[in-house]
Design a protein around this motif. Sequence first.
Motif, PDB file in Angstrom:
ATOM      1  N   GLU A  63       7.261   4.418  -7.508  1.00  0.00           N
ATOM      2  CA  GLU A  63       7.458   4.206  -8.946  1.00  0.00           C
ATOM      3  C   GLU A  63       8.849   4.649  -9.386  1.00  0.00           C
ATOM      4  OE1 GLU A  63       4.223   6.329 -10.733  1.00  0.00           O
ATOM      5  OE2 GLU A  63       2.759   4.798 -10.174  1.00  0.00           O
ATOM      6  N   ILE A  64       9.239   5.842  -8.969  1.00  0.00           N
ATOM      7  CA  ILE A  64      10.545   6.380  -9.355  1.00  0.00           C
ATOM      8  C   ILE A  64      11.674   5.562  -8.725  1.00  0.00           C
ATOM      9  CG2 ILE A  64      12.077   8.387  -9.107  1.00  0.00           C
ATOM     10  CD1 ILE A  64       9.488  10.112  -9.394  1.00  0.00           C
ATOM     11  N   PHE A  65      11.524   5.277  -7.440  1.00  0.00           N
ATOM     12  CA  PHE A  65      12.525   4.517  -6.702  1.00  0.00           C
ATOM     13  C   PHE A  65      12.722   3.139  -7.327  1.00  0.00           C
ATOM     14  CE2 PHE A  65      13.867   1.619  -3.369  1.00  0.00           C
ATOM     15  CZ  PHE A  65      14.851   2.323  -2.713  1.00  0.00           C
ATOM     16  N   SER A  66      11.616   2.432  -7.591  1.00  0.00           N
ATOM     17  CA  SER A  66      11.738   1.072  -8.130  1.00  0.00           C
ATOM     18  C   SER A  66      12.288   1.077  -9.550  1.00  0.00           C
ATOM     19  CB  SER A  66      10.402   0.331  -8.066  1.00  0.00           C
ATOM     20  OG  SER A  66       9.441   0.975  -8.849  1.00  0.00           O
ATOM     21  N   ARG A  67      11.908   2.057 -10.357  1.00  0.00           N
ATOM     22  CA  ARG A  67      12.438   2.133 -11.726  1.00  0.00           C
ATOM     23  C   ARG A  67      13.957   2.348 -11.695  1.00  0.00           C
ATOM     24  NH1 ARG A  67       8.808   5.108 -14.230  1.00  0.00           N
ATOM     25  NH2 ARG A  67       9.501   7.002 -13.202  1.00  0.00           N
ATOM     26  N   THR A  68      14.403   3.235 -10.818  1.00  0.00           N
ATOM     27  CA  THR A  68      15.839   3.498 -10.684  1.00  0.00           C
ATOM     28  C   THR A  68      16.580   2.246 -10.242  1.00  0.00           C
ATOM     29  OG1 THR A  68      15.379   5.791 -10.106  1.00  0.00           O
ATOM     30  CG2 THR A  68      17.551   4.951  -9.526  1.00  0.00           C
ATOM     31  N   ARG A  69      16.036   1.565  -9.243  1.00  0.00           N
ATOM     32  CA  ARG A  69      16.674   0.353  -8.740  1.00  0.00           C
ATOM     33  C   ARG A  69      16.630  -0.768  -9.778  1.00  0.00           C
ATOM     34  NH1 ARG A  69      17.887   0.467  -3.172  1.00  0.00           N
ATOM     35  NH2 ARG A  69      18.236   2.661  -2.728  1.00  0.00           N
ATOM     36  N   PHE A  70      15.516  -0.865 -10.495  1.00  0.00           N
ATOM     37  CA  PHE A  70      15.377  -1.863 -11.562  1.00  0.00           C
ATOM     38  C   PHE A  70      16.455  -1.649 -12.612  1.00  0.00           C
ATOM     39  CE2 PHE A  70      13.638  -3.148 -15.680  1.00  0.00           C
ATOM     40  CZ  PHE A  70      13.199  -4.431 -15.423  1.00  0.00           C
ATOM     41  N   GLY A  75      16.819  -6.730  -7.989  1.00  0.00           N
ATOM     42  CA  GLY A  75      15.658  -7.594  -8.133  1.00  0.00           C
ATOM     43  C   GLY A  75      14.511  -7.180  -7.232  1.00  0.00           C
ATOM     44  N   PRO A  76      13.376  -7.863  -7.393  1.00  0.00           N
ATOM     45  CA  PRO A  76      12.157  -7.475  -6.692  1.00  0.00           C
ATOM     46  C   PRO A  76      12.233  -7.613  -5.176  1.00  0.00           C
ATOM     47  CG  PRO A  76      11.861  -9.580  -7.809  1.00  0.00           C
ATOM     48  CD  PRO A  76      13.176  -9.029  -8.260  1.00  0.00           C
ATOM     49  N   LEU A  77      12.956  -8.581  -4.669  1.00  0.00           N
ATOM     50  CA  LEU A  77      13.031  -8.766  -3.219  1.00  0.00           C
ATOM     51  C   LEU A  77      13.778  -7.607  -2.563  1.00  0.00           C
ATOM     52  CD1 LEU A  77      13.792 -12.598  -3.052  1.00  0.00           C
ATOM     53  CD2 LEU A  77      11.578 -11.438  -2.954  1.00  0.00           C
ATOM     54  N   ARG A  78      14.853  -7.194  -3.175  1.00  0.00           N
ATOM     55  CA  ARG A  78      15.650  -6.078  -2.634  1.00  0.00           C
ATOM     56  C   ARG A  78      14.876  -4.765  -2.732  1.00  0.00           C
ATOM     57  NH1 ARG A  78      21.410  -4.752  -2.974  1.00  0.00           N
ATOM     58  NH2 ARG A  78      21.576  -2.783  -1.870  1.00  0.00           N
ATOM     59  N   ILE A  79      14.232  -4.531  -3.868  1.00  0.00           N
ATOM     60  CA  ILE A  79      13.459  -3.301  -4.047  1.00  0.00           C
ATOM     61  C   ILE A  79      12.320  -3.259  -3.034  1.00  0.00           C
ATOM     62  CG2 ILE A  79      11.992  -1.995  -5.643  1.00  0.00           C
ATOM     63  CD1 ILE A  79      13.718  -3.211  -7.951  1.00  0.00           C
ATOM     64  N   ARG A  80      11.625  -4.397  -2.861  1.00  0.00           N
ATOM     65  CA  ARG A  80      10.528  -4.473  -1.894  1.00  0.00           C
ATOM     66  C   ARG A  80      11.020  -4.132  -0.481  1.00  0.00           C
ATOM     67  NH1 ARG A  80       5.661  -6.549  -1.762  1.00  0.00           N
ATOM     68  NH2 ARG A  80       5.898  -7.520  -3.797  1.00  0.00           N
ATOM     69  N   GLY A  87       8.821   2.994   4.500  1.00  0.00           N
ATOM     70  CA  GLY A  87       7.451   3.195   4.942  1.00  0.00           C
ATOM     71  C   GLY A  87       6.380   3.138   3.881  1.00  0.00           C
ATOM     72  N   VAL A  88       6.697   2.588   2.718  1.00  0.00           N
ATOM     73  CA  VAL A  88       5.703   2.506   1.646  1.00  0.00           C
ATOM     74  C   VAL A  88       4.782   1.315   1.907  1.00  0.00           C
ATOM     75  CG1 VAL A  88       5.357   2.235  -0.843  1.00  0.00           C
ATOM     76  CG2 VAL A  88       7.276   3.599   0.005  1.00  0.00           C
ATOM     77  N   ASP A  89       3.496   1.531   1.738  1.00  0.00           N
ATOM     78  CA  ASP A  89       2.468   0.516   1.967  1.00  0.00           C
ATOM     79  C   ASP A  89       2.653  -0.670   1.022  1.00  0.00           C
ATOM     80  OD1 ASP A  89      -0.688  -0.237   1.092  1.00  0.00           O
ATOM     81  OD2 ASP A  89      -0.266  -0.048   3.247  1.00  0.00           O
ATOM     82  N   SER A  90       2.385  -1.885   1.529  1.00  0.00           N
ATOM     83  CA  SER A  90       2.599  -3.074   0.693  1.00  0.00           C
ATOM     84  C   SER A  90       1.716  -3.127  -0.545  1.00  0.00           C
ATOM     85  CB  SER A  90       2.415  -4.373   1.454  1.00  0.00           C
ATOM     86  OG  SER A  90       1.967  -4.265   2.714  1.00  0.00           O
ATOM     87  N   GLU A  91       0.530  -2.573  -0.491  1.00  0.00           N
ATOM     88  CA  GLU A  91      -0.321  -2.553  -1.693  1.00  0.00           C
ATOM     89  C   GLU A  91       0.317  -1.717  -2.798  1.00  0.00           C
ATOM     90  OE1 GLU A  91      -4.368  -1.453  -0.943  1.00  0.00           O
ATOM     91  OE2 GLU A  91      -4.554  -2.911   0.685  1.00  0.00           O
ATOM     92  N   ILE A  92       0.909  -0.599  -2.421  1.00  0.00           N
ATOM     93  CA  ILE A  92       1.609   0.249  -3.401  1.00  0.00           C
ATOM     94  C   ILE A  92       2.806  -0.507  -3.958  1.00  0.00           C
ATOM     95  CG2 ILE A  92       2.969   2.361  -3.699  1.00  0.00           C
ATOM     96  CD1 ILE A  92       1.128   3.681  -1.603  1.00  0.00           C
ATOM     97  N   ILE A  93       3.553  -1.164  -3.081  1.00  0.00           N
ATOM     98  CA  ILE A  93       4.728  -1.929  -3.514  1.00  0.00           C
ATOM     99  C   ILE A  93       4.314  -3.026  -4.486  1.00  0.00           C
ATOM    100  CG2 ILE A  93       6.600  -3.459  -2.766  1.00  0.00           C
ATOM    101  CD1 ILE A  93       6.618  -1.883  -0.102  1.00  0.00           C
ATOM    102  N   ASP A  94       3.247  -3.744  -4.157  1.00  0.00           N
ATOM    103  CA  ASP A  94       2.767  -4.812  -5.043  1.00  0.00           C
ATOM    104  C   ASP A  94       2.431  -4.259  -6.424  1.00  0.00           C
ATOM    105  OD1 ASP A  94       3.049  -6.668  -3.019  1.00  0.00           O
ATOM    106  OD2 ASP A  94       0.912  -6.676  -2.474  1.00  0.00           O
ATOM    107  N   ARG A  95       1.736  -3.131  -6.463  1.00  0.00           N
ATOM    108  CA  ARG A  95       1.368  -2.528  -7.754  1.00  0.00           C
ATOM    109  C   ARG A  95       2.602  -2.113  -8.534  1.00  0.00           C
ATOM    110  NH1 ARG A  95      -2.714  -0.021  -5.066  1.00  0.00           N
ATOM    111  NH2 ARG A  95      -1.617   1.946  -4.865  1.00  0.00           N
ATOM    112  N   VAL A  96       3.556  -1.508  -7.866  1.00  0.00           N
ATOM    113  CA  VAL A  96       4.752  -0.995  -8.529  1.00  0.00           C
ATOM    114  C   VAL A  96       5.628  -2.133  -9.051  1.00  0.00           C
ATOM    115  CG1 VAL A  96       6.927   0.203  -8.061  1.00  0.00           C
ATOM    116  CG2 VAL A  96       4.797   1.209  -7.318  1.00  0.00           C
ATOM    117  N   LEU A  97       5.706  -3.217  -8.313  1.00  0.00           N
ATOM    118  CA  LEU A  97       6.577  -4.341  -8.702  1.00  0.00           C
ATOM    119  C   LEU A  97       5.854  -5.387  -9.534  1.00  0.00           C
ATOM    120  CD1 LEU A  97       8.625  -4.946  -5.432  1.00  0.00           C
ATOM    121  CD2 LEU A  97       9.273  -3.660  -7.477  1.00  0.00           C
TER     122      LEU A  97
END
Length: 159
Positions: A63-70, A75-80, A87-97
Amino acid sequence: MEEAEDDAAAIRDCSIRLLARREHSRLELQRKLEARDFLRGDIAAVLDALEWEGLLSDERFAEIFSRTRFESGQGPLRIRADLQARGVDSEIIDRVLELVDDSWLVHCRAAWRRRFGVAPADRREWSRQARFLSNRGFSAEHVRRVLDAVAEDDADMGS
């Protein structure tokens, strides 16, 4: 036995110091601890305890990482990709993005405006601007829609 407890305490202390500076994903923290020559088995046990205590959380990190990058215009592809590399799980990434596609489109246009502000005059400039937005992590669809919209806006202003 006492040596194992000392190692666990040292790993925990080092982990707490690292987490006090900034959030880390579990994989990031594990790699940093391994680089300090702690044993992988000892590290895993300490990290499990830190997660159980709520001191280490991949979800909070994402959450913190993606907000900072946002906020820095990525964009979403780079953040993902960056979250996956940490090592973040894809389900967490999907929820965050999970932003509505239109929100990412608005964000893409804002990144374009900050960098360029002027519609591309020719195909070469269009490609340059598209490359910039793609490198920021926006999808080809977002890039095309933004550049088409700014070209259309520019044509409307010219008529």
